[in-house]
Design a protein around this motif. Structure first.
Motif, PDB file in Angstrom:
ATOM      1  N   ILE A  71       0.945  -1.134  -0.024  1.00 33.73           N
ATOM      2  CA  ILE A  71      -0.100  -0.007  -0.106  1.00 33.73           C
ATOM      3  C   ILE A  71       0.761   1.204   0.035  1.00 33.73           C
ATOM      4  N   ALA A  81      -1.649  -5.382   1.467  1.00 33.87           N
ATOM      5  CA  ALA A  81      -2.772  -5.768   1.077  1.00 33.87           C
ATOM      6  C   ALA A  81      -2.818  -6.867   0.164  1.00 33.87           C
ATOM      7  N   ASP A  82      -3.633  -7.839   0.117  1.00 34.51           N
ATOM      8  CA  ASP A  82      -3.596  -8.985  -0.751  1.00 34.51           C
ATOM      9  C   ASP A  82      -4.880  -9.712  -0.868  1.00 34.51           C
ATOM     10  N   TYR A  97      -5.209  -7.683   5.248  1.00 36.85           N
ATOM     11  CA  TYR A  97      -4.257  -6.432   5.017  1.00 36.85           C
ATOM     12  C   TYR A  97      -3.777  -6.124   6.235  1.00 36.85           C
ATOM     13  N   MET A 109      -7.182   2.189   4.768  1.00 34.29           N
ATOM     14  CA  MET A 109      -7.338   0.706   4.501  1.00 34.29           C
ATOM     15  C   MET A 109      -9.054   0.489   4.066  1.00 34.29           C
TER      16      MET A 109
END
Length: 181
Positions: A71, A81-82, A97, A109
Motif C-alpha cells: 500500500i 494488502a492482498d 491487510y 485501509m
C-alpha cells in the motif's frame, strides 16, 4: 507489473524484492501494535524473512493463485494488502491487510479494501470476496462493515494467536450485491 491507483494519495503496487527493507522496517516499527492480531510477527525477525515472504508472494502471483501488494500512501509504503487466495474454480478471493501503526485512522485501509473488492468483481470477474477478522479486532471489523459486507457468521477458534485461539467473523460480498451499490 500490477499497479492500481486508488486516488491521489493511495495506490497499490505488486510487492517486489526491492520493497523488503521498507516492509521489514514497517513491520519492526509496528511490531507490538501488529502482534495483537497478526500471528506471524515472531517469525519475521530479520530482513531475510521478509524477502522469503516476498518470494513466496511472487510465486503465488506467477501461478495466478494470489496477489500481494504494498500500500502506497503519498508514494511511501505503509502496509500490505492482498488476495490471500484466489480460487478460480469457485470464483472467490480472500482479502487480507495490515497497516503500519502510525498510518491508522486516515481511511487508507477502507479505500484499499474497497478497491480490492471492486477489482475482484469488475476486473477478475470473481463472484465472491471474503474478509475474515478476529471477533475482538474492532478496527479491522469496521472496514468490511463500512463497505456493506454481510456478517455471515463466526468461526470458533479459527486462529492460534501466540498463546490462545481467537474466533473469526466471516464477512462476505457477492458480485451481484456489490454492483447494485
Amino acid at each position: 507489473m500490477f499497479v492500481h491507483k486508488i486516488d491521489e494519495e493511495v495506490s497499490l503496487k505488486l510487492i517486489e524484492l526491492k520493497d523488503a527493507e521498507r516492509i521489514f522496517e514497517l513491520t519492526n516499527n509496528s511490531r507490538e501494535y501488529l502482534r495483537e492480531w497478526l500471528p506471524w510477527l515472531d517469525t519475521v525477525t530479520k530482513i531475510e524473512d521478509t524477502k522469503d515472504y516476498i518470494k513466496l508472494s511472487l510465486k503465488g502471483f506467477a501461478e495466478n493463485k494470489s496477489l500481494n501488494t504494498v500500500i502506497l500512501f503519498n508514494g511511501e509504503i505503509v502496509g500490505v494488502a492482498d488476495y490471500h487466495t484466489i480460487n478460480w474454480s469457485h470464483k472467490f478471493a480472500y482479502i487480507g491487510y495490515w497497516l503500519g501503526e502510525k498510518y491508522q485512522g486516515k481511511g487508507i485501509m477502507t479505500k484499499v479494501a474497497k478497491a480490492l473488492t471492486d477489482y475482484a468483481f469488475n476486473e477478475l470477474k470473481l463472484n465472491r470476496v471474503e474478509i475474515r477478522v478476529a471477533v475482538e479486532n474492532k478496527k479491522s471489523r469496521a472496514i468490511p462493515e463500512r463497505l456493506g459486507f454481510v456478517n455471515e457468521g463466526r468461526i470458533r477458534q479459527a486462529e492460534w494467536l501466540y498463546d490462545h485461539y481467537v474466533d473469526h467473523i466471516v464477512y462476505g460480498m457477492l458480485a451481484e450485491d456489490w454492483n447494485k451499490k
